[in-house]
Design a protein around this motif. Structure first.
Motif, PDB file in Angstrom:
ATOM      1  N   TYR A  20       0.847  -1.226  -0.173  1.00 32.12           N
ATOM      2  CA  TYR A  20      -0.098   0.011  -0.009  1.00 32.12           C
ATOM      3  C   TYR A  20       0.881   1.217   0.016  1.00 32.12           C
ATOM      4  CZ  TYR A  20       1.594  -0.324   4.820  1.00 32.12           C
ATOM      5  OH  TYR A  20       2.057  -0.374   6.021  1.00 32.12           O
ATOM      6  N   GLN A  21       0.523   2.371  -0.469  1.00 34.00           N
ATOM      7  CA  GLN A  21       1.138   3.483  -0.462  1.00 34.00           C
ATOM      8  C   GLN A  21       0.624   4.295   0.801  1.00 34.00           C
ATOM      9  OE1 GLN A  21      -0.106   6.714  -1.656  1.00 34.00           O
ATOM     10  NE2 GLN A  21      -1.750   6.171  -3.119  1.00 34.00           N
ATOM     11  N   ARG A  22      -0.618   4.027   1.240  1.00 33.61           N
ATOM     12  CA  ARG A  22      -1.527   4.824   2.579  1.00 33.61           C
ATOM     13  C   ARG A  22      -2.199   3.661   2.975  1.00 33.61           C
ATOM     14  NH1 ARG A  22      -1.928   8.446   5.971  1.00 33.61           N
ATOM     15  NH2 ARG A  22      -3.840   9.832   5.938  1.00 33.61           N
ATOM     16  N   PHE A  23      -2.265   3.932   4.504  1.00 30.82           N
ATOM     17  CA  PHE A  23      -3.132   3.053   5.145  1.00 30.82           C
ATOM     18  C   PHE A  23      -3.693   3.567   6.257  1.00 30.82           C
ATOM     19  CE2 PHE A  23      -4.723  -0.308   8.003  1.00 30.82           C
ATOM     20  CZ  PHE A  23      -4.865  -1.299   7.216  1.00 30.82           C
ATOM     21  N   VAL A  24      -5.175   3.714   6.294  1.00 30.77           N
ATOM     22  CA  VAL A  24      -5.563   4.415   7.283  1.00 30.77           C
ATOM     23  C   VAL A  24      -6.514   3.253   8.106  1.00 30.77           C
ATOM     24  CG1 VAL A  24      -7.314   6.239   7.982  1.00 30.77           C
ATOM     25  CG2 VAL A  24      -5.834   6.667   6.326  1.00 30.77           C
ATOM     26  N   GLY A  25      -6.425   3.185   9.604  1.00 30.73           N
ATOM     27  CA  GLY A  25      -7.333   2.227  10.285  1.00 30.73           C
ATOM     28  C   GLY A  25      -8.117   3.160  11.243  1.00 30.73           C
ATOM     29  N   VAL A  26      -9.462   2.686  11.318  1.00 26.21           N
ATOM     30  CA  VAL A  26     -10.377   3.327  12.400  1.00 26.21           C
ATOM     31  C   VAL A  26     -11.086   2.127  13.193  1.00 26.21           C
ATOM     32  CG1 VAL A  26     -10.897   5.262  10.659  1.00 26.21           C
ATOM     33  CG2 VAL A  26     -12.662   3.677  11.007  1.00 26.21           C
ATOM     34  N   ASP A  27     -11.230   2.483  14.334  1.00 26.42           N
ATOM     35  CA  ASP A  27     -12.121   1.489  15.399  1.00 26.42           C
ATOM     36  C   ASP A  27     -12.590   2.299  16.392  1.00 26.42           C
ATOM     37  OD1 ASP A  27     -11.710  -1.836  15.418  1.00 26.42           O
ATOM     38  OD2 ASP A  27     -12.332  -0.543  17.470  1.00 26.42           O
ATOM     39  N   LEU A  28     -13.858   1.739  16.928  1.00 26.99           N
ATOM     40  CA  LEU A  28     -14.619   2.379  17.879  1.00 26.99           C
ATOM     41  C   LEU A  28     -13.761   2.263  19.118  1.00 26.99           C
ATOM     42  CD1 LEU A  28     -17.473   3.807  18.343  1.00 26.99           C
ATOM     43  CD2 LEU A  28     -18.225   1.221  18.773  1.00 26.99           C
ATOM     44  N   SER A  29     -13.068   1.356  19.411  1.00 29.27           N
ATOM     45  CA  SER A  29     -12.188   1.107  20.732  1.00 29.27           C
ATOM     46  C   SER A  29     -11.039   1.831  20.737  1.00 29.27           C
ATOM     47  CB  SER A  29     -12.076  -0.423  20.776  1.00 29.27           C
ATOM     48  OG  SER A  29     -11.066  -0.649  22.111  1.00 29.27           O
ATOM     49  N   SER A  30     -11.012   2.478  21.748  1.00 31.68           N
ATOM     50  CA  SER A  30      -9.726   3.365  21.856  1.00 31.68           C
ATOM     51  C   SER A  30      -8.519   2.598  22.527  1.00 31.68           C
ATOM     52  CB  SER A  30      -9.908   4.627  23.030  1.00 31.68           C
ATOM     53  OG  SER A  30     -10.409   4.203  24.188  1.00 31.68           O
ATOM     54  N   VAL A  31      -9.041   1.462  23.244  1.00 36.11           N
ATOM     55  CA  VAL A  31      -8.022   0.291  23.764  1.00 36.11           C
ATOM     56  C   VAL A  31      -7.389  -0.360  22.644  1.00 36.11           C
ATOM     57  CG1 VAL A  31      -7.696  -1.910  25.110  1.00 36.11           C
ATOM     58  CG2 VAL A  31      -9.318  -0.039  26.000  1.00 36.11           C
ATOM     59  N   ALA A  32      -8.421  -0.717  21.622  1.00 36.50           N
ATOM     60  CA  ALA A  32      -7.458  -1.270  20.499  1.00 36.50           C
ATOM     61  C   ALA A  32      -6.870  -0.410  19.571  1.00 36.50           C
ATOM     62  CB  ALA A  32      -8.713  -1.860  19.631  1.00 36.50           C
ATOM     63  N   ILE A  33      -7.254   0.815  19.580  1.00 40.02           N
ATOM     64  CA  ILE A  33      -6.401   1.765  18.859  1.00 40.02           C
ATOM     65  C   ILE A  33      -5.038   2.204  19.302  1.00 40.02           C
ATOM     66  CG2 ILE A  33      -6.293   4.222  17.743  1.00 40.02           C
ATOM     67  CD1 ILE A  33      -7.936   2.180  15.907  1.00 40.02           C
ATOM     68  N   ALA A  34      -4.971   2.021  20.651  1.00 37.30           N
ATOM     69  CA  ALA A  34      -3.739   2.325  21.317  1.00 37.30           C
ATOM     70  C   ALA A  34      -2.964   1.141  21.027  1.00 37.30           C
ATOM     71  CB  ALA A  34      -4.103   2.519  22.864  1.00 37.30           C
ATOM     72  N   ARG A  35      -3.496   0.010  20.879  1.00 33.12           N
ATOM     73  CA  ARG A  35      -2.492  -1.146  20.618  1.00 33.12           C
ATOM     74  C   ARG A  35      -1.964  -1.009  18.860  1.00 33.12           C
ATOM     75  NH1 ARG A  35      -5.944  -5.586  23.983  1.00 33.12           N
ATOM     76  NH2 ARG A  35      -5.800  -4.629  26.005  1.00 33.12           N
ATOM     77  N   ALA A  36      -2.786  -0.522  18.270  1.00 32.67           N
ATOM     78  CA  ALA A  36      -2.493  -0.300  16.668  1.00 32.67           C
ATOM     79  C   ALA A  36      -1.427   0.625  16.536  1.00 32.67           C
ATOM     80  CB  ALA A  36      -3.755  -0.061  16.189  1.00 32.67           C
ATOM     81  N   GLN A  37      -1.568   1.850  17.298  1.00 34.82           N
ATOM     82  CA  GLN A  37      -0.612   2.947  17.299  1.00 34.82           C
ATOM     83  C   GLN A  37       0.827   2.502  16.846  1.00 34.82           C
ATOM     84  OE1 GLN A  37      -1.681   5.805  15.833  1.00 34.82           O
ATOM     85  NE2 GLN A  37      -3.568   5.942  17.311  1.00 34.82           N
ATOM     86  N   PRO A  38       1.335   1.564  17.625  1.00 38.32           N
ATOM     87  CA  PRO A  38       2.983   1.455  17.420  1.00 38.32           C
ATOM     88  C   PRO A  38       3.053   0.944  16.045  1.00 38.32           C
ATOM     89  CG  PRO A  38       2.245   0.273  19.359  1.00 38.32           C
ATOM     90  CD  PRO A  38       0.967   0.652  18.863  1.00 38.32           C
ATOM     91  N   PHE A  39       2.217   0.590  15.315  1.00 35.28           N
ATOM     92  CA  PHE A  39       2.245   0.174  13.632  1.00 35.28           C
ATOM     93  C   PHE A  39       2.039   1.202  12.669  1.00 35.28           C
ATOM     94  CE2 PHE A  39       1.363  -3.450  16.189  1.00 35.28           C
ATOM     95  CZ  PHE A  39       2.458  -4.266  16.057  1.00 35.28           C
ATOM     96  N   ALA A  40       1.667   2.500  13.357  1.00 40.84           N
ATOM     97  CA  ALA A  40       1.551   3.795  12.384  1.00 40.84           C
ATOM     98  C   ALA A  40       2.799   4.320  11.954  1.00 40.84           C
ATOM     99  CB  ALA A  40       0.611   4.894  13.149  1.00 40.84           C
ATOM    100  N   ASP A  41       3.039   4.958  10.983  1.00 40.09           N
ATOM    101  CA  ASP A  41       4.087   5.667  10.543  1.00 40.09           C
ATOM    102  C   ASP A  41       3.677   6.836   9.568  1.00 40.09           C
ATOM    103  OD1 ASP A  41       3.812   4.441   8.005  1.00 40.09           O
ATOM    104  OD2 ASP A  41       5.391   2.928   8.232  1.00 40.09           O
ATOM    105  N   HIS A  42       4.861   7.272   8.776  1.00 39.68           N
ATOM    106  CA  HIS A  42       4.320   8.211   7.942  1.00 39.68           C
ATOM    107  C   HIS A  42       3.194   8.121   6.764  1.00 39.68           C
ATOM    108  CE1 HIS A  42       7.345   6.230   5.504  1.00 39.68           C
ATOM    109  NE2 HIS A  42       7.051   6.734   4.650  1.00 39.68           N
ATOM    110  N   ARG A  43       3.058   6.778   6.380  1.00 36.45           N
ATOM    111  CA  ARG A  43       1.894   6.141   5.693  1.00 36.45           C
ATOM    112  C   ARG A  43       0.739   5.757   6.372  1.00 36.45           C
ATOM    113  NH1 ARG A  43       3.898   2.142   1.540  1.00 36.45           N
ATOM    114  NH2 ARG A  43       4.748   1.408   3.625  1.00 36.45           N
ATOM    115  N   VAL A  44       1.274   5.542   7.427  1.00 33.42           N
ATOM    116  CA  VAL A  44      -0.105   4.724   8.287  1.00 33.42           C
ATOM    117  C   VAL A  44      -0.572   5.396   9.348  1.00 33.42           C
ATOM    118  CG1 VAL A  44      -0.750   2.498   9.598  1.00 33.42           C
ATOM    119  CG2 VAL A  44       1.020   2.473   7.434  1.00 33.42           C
ATOM    120  N   ARG A  45      -2.080   5.684   9.378  1.00 31.77           N
ATOM    121  CA  ARG A  45      -2.681   6.451  10.627  1.00 31.77           C
ATOM    122  C   ARG A  45      -3.754   5.802  11.149  1.00 31.77           C
ATOM    123  NH1 ARG A  45      -7.002  11.057   9.494  1.00 31.77           N
ATOM    124  NH2 ARG A  45      -7.320  11.591  11.554  1.00 31.77           N
ATOM    125  N   TYR A  46      -3.912   5.489  12.407  1.00 25.86           N
ATOM    126  CA  TYR A  46      -4.906   4.827  13.034  1.00 25.86           C
ATOM    127  C   TYR A  46      -5.598   5.898  13.980  1.00 25.86           C
ATOM    128  CZ  TYR A  46      -3.334   0.279  11.886  1.00 25.86           C
ATOM    129  OH  TYR A  46      -2.830  -0.669  11.135  1.00 25.86           O
TER     130      TYR A  46
END
Ligand SMILES: C[S@@+](CC[C@H](N)C(=O)[O-])C[C@H]1O[C@@H](n2cnc3c(N)ncnc32)[C@H](O)[C@@H]1O
Length: 195
Positions: free
Chosen positions: A79-105
């Motif tokens: 992918y050149q861009r990846f955006v992930g959304v979720d209702l759960s802030s607990v899940a998103i906090a665990r996703a956040q380490p995988f974010a970078d300049h092309r990836v946003r959660y």
């Protein structure tokens, strides 16, 4: 404020917040740890295969992304861009380490999502069944798709999701699909376009 507006305000304050709290509680208690088990890998890989086939190196939006388990199975060139959304802030906090300049959660309700971007693929892996009207949601999500963009929906096969598929298929046509079966059960992953 009209009666309808008051009802909407109450609904968002009370019901949606409670749903987020419920998902947070479940993530905190380990209820969804099983999604990381090896027996779940094949259904993630079915999504990955279809994403590569239909939206390779494009921009991807994942709805109900949980702890970024799908992205963790991707190669960086997928992918050149990846955006992930979720209702759960607990899940998103665990996703956040995988974010970078092309990836946003970020945390959002899929029924209230606001984004000024369009994508080549919008993915719902085991998440669209949590809204009351999935067909309507997909129609509304046309606003997030590029002209040649596709939806990719994966659902574990059972009686409840059979009804979900019926509603989805009333709004969309299936252009590709992969079925995965193991000792846990069967998952259907479909590539869809609005009718
Ligand atoms: C069964 S989990 C699937 C997680 C991940 N996509 C996977 O395939 O393993 C469903 C996910 O949908 C999210 N979810 C449920 N309702 C949602 C909503 N209204 N908006 C956004 N996410 C939602 C939950 O928080 C949860 O992370």
């Amino acid at each position: 404020m009209s009666l309808l507006q008051s009802f909407r305000a109450w609904f968002h304050r009370k019901i949606l917040r409670d749903r987020a709290a419920l998902w947070n509680h479940q993530y905190s208690r380990g209820r969804w740890e099983f999604l990381k088990l090896p027996l779940e890998i094949a259904r993630f890989d079915a999504c990955v295969y279809l994403l590569r086939r239909h939206a390779h190196a494009g921009s991807w939006l994942e709805i109900g992304c949980g702890e970024a388990l799908l992205q963790r199975r991707l190669a960086s060139g997928d992918y050149q861009r990846f955006v992930g959304v979720d209702l759960s802030s607990v899940a998103i906090a665990r996703a956040q380490p995988f974010a970078d300049h092309r990836v946003r959660y970020f945390v959002a309700d899929m029924q209230q999502l606001q984004l000024n971007e369009r994508f080549d693929a919008v993915i719902f892996a085991e998440s669209i069944s949590y809204v009351p009207h999935p067909g309507q949601l997909l129609r509304a999500y046309a606003r997030f798709l590029n002209p040649a963009g596709v939806f990719i929906v994966s659902l574990f096969r059972n009686q409840r999701t059979a009804h979900v598929w019926t509603e989805i298929h009333a709004a969309t046509a299936t252009i590709d699909q992969v079925t995965t079966t193991n000792t846990v059960g069967t998952w259907d992953c479909e590539v869809l376009r609005l009718r």
